[in-house]
Scaffold this motif. Structure first.
Motif, PDB file in Angstrom:
ATOM      1  N   ASP A 106       1.943 -32.508  19.330  1.00 26.80           N
ATOM      2  CA  ASP A 106       1.327 -32.087  18.071  1.00 26.80           C
ATOM      3  C   ASP A 106       0.884 -33.351  17.337  1.00 26.80           C
ATOM      4  OD1 ASP A 106       0.755 -31.300  15.451  1.00 26.80           O
ATOM      5  OD2 ASP A 106       2.270 -29.730  15.452  1.00 26.80           O
ATOM      6  N   GLN A 130       5.799 -30.471  24.449  1.00 31.47           N
ATOM      7  CA  GLN A 130       4.908 -30.173  23.332  1.00 31.47           C
ATOM      8  C   GLN A 130       4.336 -31.453  22.733  1.00 31.47           C
ATOM      9  OE1 GLN A 130       5.527 -26.816  20.315  1.00 31.47           O
ATOM     10  NE2 GLN A 130       6.364 -28.601  19.289  1.00 31.47           N
ATOM     11  N   ASP A 140       1.052 -23.451  15.312  1.00 24.56           N
ATOM     12  CA  ASP A 140       0.021 -22.843  16.144  1.00 24.56           C
ATOM     13  C   ASP A 140      -0.172 -21.419  15.643  1.00 24.56           C
ATOM     14  OD1 ASP A 140      -0.038 -25.110  17.822  1.00 24.56           O
ATOM     15  OD2 ASP A 140       1.592 -24.309  19.040  1.00 24.56           O
ATOM     16  N   THR A 198      -6.505 -24.579  12.849  1.00 22.10           N
ATOM     17  CA  THR A 198      -6.287 -25.996  13.139  1.00 22.10           C
ATOM     18  C   THR A 198      -6.422 -26.802  11.848  1.00 22.10           C
ATOM     19  OG1 THR A 198      -7.323 -25.709  15.299  1.00 22.10           O
ATOM     20  CG2 THR A 198      -6.935 -27.959  14.575  1.00 22.10           C
ATOM     21  N   TYR A 226      -5.315 -27.005  22.972  1.00 27.52           N
ATOM     22  CA  TYR A 226      -6.509 -26.832  22.153  1.00 27.52           C
ATOM     23  C   TYR A 226      -6.741 -28.087  21.313  1.00 27.52           C
ATOM     24  CZ  TYR A 226      -3.299 -25.578  18.285  1.00 27.52           C
ATOM     25  OH  TYR A 226      -2.308 -25.571  17.342  1.00 27.52           O
ATOM     26  N   ARG A 240     -10.185 -24.422  23.702  1.00 26.13           N
ATOM     27  CA  ARG A 240      -8.835 -23.864  23.730  1.00 26.13           C
ATOM     28  C   ARG A 240      -8.596 -23.119  25.036  1.00 26.13           C
ATOM     29  NH1 ARG A 240      -5.545 -19.492  22.418  1.00 26.13           N
ATOM     30  NH2 ARG A 240      -3.656 -20.059  21.271  1.00 26.13           N
ATOM     31  N   ARG A 292       1.151 -27.259  24.528  1.00 24.27           N
ATOM     32  CA  ARG A 292       2.494 -26.684  24.671  1.00 24.27           C
ATOM     33  C   ARG A 292       2.614 -26.133  26.079  1.00 24.27           C
ATOM     34  NH1 ARG A 292       2.572 -22.512  20.743  1.00 24.27           N
ATOM     35  NH2 ARG A 292       2.773 -20.773  22.205  1.00 24.27           N
ATOM     36  N   SER A 336      -3.049 -18.115  16.384  1.00 26.59           N
ATOM     37  CA  SER A 336      -4.288 -17.705  17.052  1.00 26.59           C
ATOM     38  C   SER A 336      -4.269 -16.216  17.339  1.00 26.59           C
ATOM     39  CB  SER A 336      -4.473 -18.477  18.364  1.00 26.59           C
ATOM     40  OG  SER A 336      -3.421 -18.178  19.271  1.00 26.59           O
ATOM     41  N   PHE A 359      -3.558 -30.533  20.457  1.00 29.79           N
ATOM     42  CA  PHE A 359      -2.266 -29.866  20.507  1.00 29.79           C
ATOM     43  C   PHE A 359      -2.048 -29.309  21.914  1.00 29.79           C
ATOM     44  CE2 PHE A 359      -4.064 -29.590  16.325  1.00 29.79           C
ATOM     45  CZ  PHE A 359      -3.023 -29.838  15.452  1.00 29.79           C
ATOM     46  N   MET A 402      -8.682 -19.305  15.970  1.00 35.42           N
ATOM     47  CA  MET A 402      -7.488 -20.144  15.880  1.00 35.42           C
ATOM     48  C   MET A 402      -7.482 -20.919  14.574  1.00 35.42           C
ATOM     49  SD  MET A 402      -8.310 -23.336  18.460  1.00 35.42           S
ATOM     50  CE  MET A 402      -9.697 -24.446  18.181  1.00 35.42           C
TER      51      MET A 402
END
Length: 267
Positions: free
Chosen positions: A40, A38, A143, A181, A237, A208, A246, A145, A244, A179
C-alpha cells in the motif's frame, strides 16, 4: 423512493434470498487460514506480510427445480496483522467481501457423466480497511471497489459406497468496475470533506486486476458433508500515482448444509 447502496443490495442477495426461496439450496460455511502479502504505497513503500484469517458463508441454488441456471452468493469477513521484513511496525487489515452471480450448467451437453462446466457473470463488492501502527500523518487506508466479473468453474462428481464426492476448480476475474483510490499526499480528512473528484474511478484491465481461484474437494457421508481446498486471491491496481496490491494463498476447510440424511450425489 429511497436510494439503496449497491453494497447493501449485494448483502441482501447473499443473505436473504436463499432463506425465503422454496427451491432447495446448498450452503457452505468455511474458514480460511493462510499467508497474505500486501503493498500500500499510500501508507508505506514497504511490502507487508503475515498470516490471514477469514470466515465465509456461500450458497448455491437453482432458479427452478429443473433449471440449468443456478445463482450463488457469498459473504466473507477477513482479518490480518501484517509486518514488514524487519517487523518494526505493523498494519491491521479488516476486510468484507460479498458476491452474487449466476451460472449456466453445460452438463447436459457433455458426454461424460458427472462432469460439468459452469459459466456466468457475477457482481463483487470488496472492501478492506487498513490501519498503520506508526504512521501518524496517514494512519488509515482502504481498498473499496464494485466489479462486474466473469465467473467459471469445472467440476466432476462421483459416488462411492455410502458417500459422494465432487472435485471443483473455480475462477473469478474482474472485467469492469468502479474503485476508490486516494491521491498521493491527500489525507482521508480531505476526502471526507468532499474533495473526491479524483478518488472514484472506473476500472478495467488497464488499471485494475482482481483474480480469485480455488480448487476444492467436497465429501458427503451419511450424516455430514465437508469441503477442503486451496484458494488463491490476487489484487493489483494503480491510479493517482499510487500502486496497491494484495495476494493471499490459504487453506479452506468447511462444512456443507441442507443435504438430505441419505447419500445424495453432488451435482
Amino acid at each position: 423512493m429511497k436510494y439503496c447502496p449497491p453494497f447493501i443490495l449485494l448483502l441482501y442477495l447473499c443473505i436473504f434470498i436463499p432463506s425465503v426461496s422454496a427451491v432447495e439450496h446448498e450452503d457452505i460455511l468455511s474458514i480460511r487460514f493462510g499467508g497474505m502479502w500486501q503493498t500500500d504505497q499510500y501508507l508505506s513503500p514497504l511490502p507487508y506480510k503475515d498470516f490471514s484469517y477469514a470466515i465465509q458463508n456461500q450458497w448455491w441454488q437453482s432458479f427452478q427445480s429443473d433449471s440449468t441456471w443456478t445463482h450463488f452468493g457469498s459473504l466473507q469477513l477477513q482479518f490480518a496483522k501484517l509486518y514488514p521484513a524487519k517487523r518494526t511496525n505493523y498494519i491491521y487489515a479488516l476486510g468484507v467481501n460479498t458476491e452474487w452471480g449466476a451460472h449456466y450448467h453445460f452438463a447436459s451437453l457433455l458426454p461424460v457423466d458427472g462432469f460439468d462446466i459452469l459459466v456466468g457473470p457475477s457482481v463483487l463488492a470488496d472492501f478492506m480497511a487498513r490501519e498503520h501502527g506508526s504512521n501518524v500523518n496517514k494512519p488509515y487506508s482502504m481498498d473499496a471497489s464494485l466489479d462486474f466479473c466473469a465467473n467459471a468453474a469445472v467440476r466432476y462428481s462421483f459416488t462411492a459406497p455410502h458417500s459422494s464426492y465432487r472435485v471443483q476448480y473455480q475462477a473469478v476475474i474482474s472485467v469492469l468496475g468502479l474503485m476508490f483510490t486516494p491521491e498521493y499526499g491527500q489525507s482521508y480528512y480531505e476526502i471526507t470533506e468532499g474533495i473526491v473528484r479524483h478518488n472514484a474511478l472506473f476500472s478495467s484491465f488497464h488499471n485494475r486486476l482482481f483474480l480469485r481461484q480455488q480448487l476444492s474437494l467436497d465429501m458427503q457421508f451419511r450424516h455430514s458433508a465437508w469441503r477442503i481446498g486451496v484458494r488463491h486471491d490476487y489484487l493489483h491496481y494503480s491510479a493517482n500515482n499510487l500502486s496497491f496490491s494484495r495476494e493471499e494463498v490459504s487453506l479452506v476447510v468447511g462444512t456443507i448444509f441442507n443435504f438430505q440424511s441419505s447419500i445424495r450425489p453432488f451435482r
